[in-house]
Design a protein around this motif. Sequence first.
Motif, PDB file in Angstrom:
ATOM      1  N   GLN A   1       0.830  -1.206   0.000  1.00 31.43           N
ATOM      2  CA  GLN A   1       0.000   0.000   0.000  1.00 31.43           C
ATOM      3  C   GLN A   1       0.863   1.254   0.000  1.00 31.43           C
ATOM      4  O   GLN A   1       0.564   2.224  -0.706  1.00 31.43           O
ATOM      5  CB  GLN A   1      -0.940  -0.014   1.215  1.00 31.43           C
ATOM      6  CG  GLN A   1      -2.020  -1.071   1.122  1.00 31.43           C
ATOM      7  CD  GLN A   1      -2.789  -1.249   2.416  1.00 31.43           C
ATOM      8  OE1 GLN A   1      -2.343  -0.843   3.489  1.00 31.43           O
ATOM      9  NE2 GLN A   1      -3.956  -1.886   2.324  1.00 31.43           N
ATOM     10  N   LEU A   2       1.942   1.240   0.756  1.00 31.81           N
ATOM     11  CA  LEU A   2       2.867   2.369   0.768  1.00 31.81           C
ATOM     12  C   LEU A   2       3.530   2.545  -0.594  1.00 31.81           C
ATOM     13  O   LEU A   2       3.645   3.661  -1.100  1.00 31.81           O
ATOM     14  CB  LEU A   2       3.925   2.155   1.855  1.00 31.81           C
ATOM     15  CG  LEU A   2       4.981   3.249   1.997  1.00 31.81           C
ATOM     16  CD1 LEU A   2       4.329   4.584   2.326  1.00 31.81           C
ATOM     17  CD2 LEU A   2       5.992   2.857   3.068  1.00 31.81           C
TER      18      LEU A   2
ATOM     19  N   ALA B   1       1.123   4.149  -3.000  1.00 32.91           N
ATOM     20  CA  ALA B   1       0.953   5.578  -2.703  1.00 32.91           C
ATOM     21  C   ALA B   1       2.154   6.391  -3.198  1.00 32.91           C
ATOM     22  O   ALA B   1       1.985   7.469  -3.792  1.00 32.91           O
ATOM     23  CB  ALA B   1       0.765   5.777  -1.207  1.00 32.91           C
ATOM     24  N   ILE B   2       3.355   5.873  -2.996  1.00 36.28           N
ATOM     25  CA  ILE B   2       4.562   6.577  -3.459  1.00 36.28           C
ATOM     26  C   ILE B   2       4.611   6.610  -4.983  1.00 36.28           C
ATOM     27  O   ILE B   2       4.920   7.648  -5.577  1.00 36.28           O
ATOM     28  CB  ILE B   2       5.829   5.915  -2.877  1.00 36.28           C
ATOM     29  CG1 ILE B   2       5.887   6.164  -1.365  1.00 36.28           C
ATOM     30  CG2 ILE B   2       7.087   6.444  -3.551  1.00 36.28           C
ATOM     31  CD1 ILE B   2       6.958   5.368  -0.646  1.00 36.28           C
TER      32      ILE B   2
ATOM     33  N   GLU C   1       2.105   6.542  -7.033  1.00 32.33           N
ATOM     34  CA  GLU C   1       1.108   7.499  -7.512  1.00 32.33           C
ATOM     35  C   GLU C   1       1.621   8.930  -7.384  1.00 32.33           C
ATOM     36  O   GLU C   1       1.409   9.752  -8.269  1.00 32.33           O
ATOM     37  CB  GLU C   1      -0.203   7.336  -6.732  1.00 32.33           C
ATOM     38  CG  GLU C   1      -0.996   6.104  -7.107  1.00 32.33           C
ATOM     39  CD  GLU C   1      -2.229   5.901  -6.238  1.00 32.33           C
ATOM     40  OE1 GLU C   1      -2.462   6.696  -5.299  1.00 32.33           O
ATOM     41  OE2 GLU C   1      -2.959   4.932  -6.508  1.00 32.33           O
ATOM     42  N   LYS C   2       2.294   9.223  -6.276  1.00 30.57           N
ATOM     43  CA  LYS C   2       2.829  10.574  -6.064  1.00 30.57           C
ATOM     44  C   LYS C   2       3.833  10.950  -7.144  1.00 30.57           C
ATOM     45  O   LYS C   2       3.902  12.106  -7.568  1.00 30.57           O
ATOM     46  CB  LYS C   2       3.477  10.658  -4.682  1.00 30.57           C
ATOM     47  CG  LYS C   2       4.004  12.031  -4.347  1.00 30.57           C
ATOM     48  CD  LYS C   2       4.438  12.098  -2.900  1.00 30.57           C
ATOM     49  CE  LYS C   2       5.012  13.445  -2.572  1.00 30.57           C
ATOM     50  NZ  LYS C   2       4.037  14.411  -2.136  1.00 30.57           N
TER      51      LYS C   2
ATOM     52  N   GLN D   1       0.003  -4.141  -6.943  1.00 25.84           N
ATOM     53  CA  GLN D   1      -1.363  -3.620  -6.920  1.00 25.84           C
ATOM     54  C   GLN D   1      -2.326  -4.641  -6.304  1.00 25.84           C
ATOM     55  O   GLN D   1      -3.178  -4.286  -5.492  1.00 25.84           O
ATOM     56  CB  GLN D   1      -1.821  -3.250  -8.327  1.00 25.84           C
ATOM     57  CG  GLN D   1      -1.152  -2.014  -8.867  1.00 25.84           C
ATOM     58  CD  GLN D   1      -1.562  -1.707 -10.300  1.00 25.84           C
ATOM     59  OE1 GLN D   1      -2.038  -2.580 -11.031  1.00 25.84           O
ATOM     60  NE2 GLN D   1      -1.370  -0.461 -10.691  1.00 25.84           N
TER      61      GLN D   1
END
Length: 89
Positions: A24-25, A28-29, A31-32, A42
Amino acid sequence: MVDDRTPGKDEVLDTLRREIHAAQLKVAIDEKFNQIPSPTVQRLANMKLPPIVRPARHLVEVDEVPTGQSSVASISLKPGETIRVSLRR
């Protein structure tokens, strides 16, 4: 040193929880920074977290011991198991 023991259910679920959180981390990274995570990451990130497993409680009863004397209760524990002892007067 090689650990030949089989991991218990609580250890396996704890490892799976950590891997899901790491995925999950990573998502998120990624996507950033406008990157696409791998399909494996995924899928892992989308998994439902397994429950937190608490070790089973063991109850050991010992007959009352007169003040000033000691008593020994013999029990067997599996690797990683713990017990809590409470003394009542």
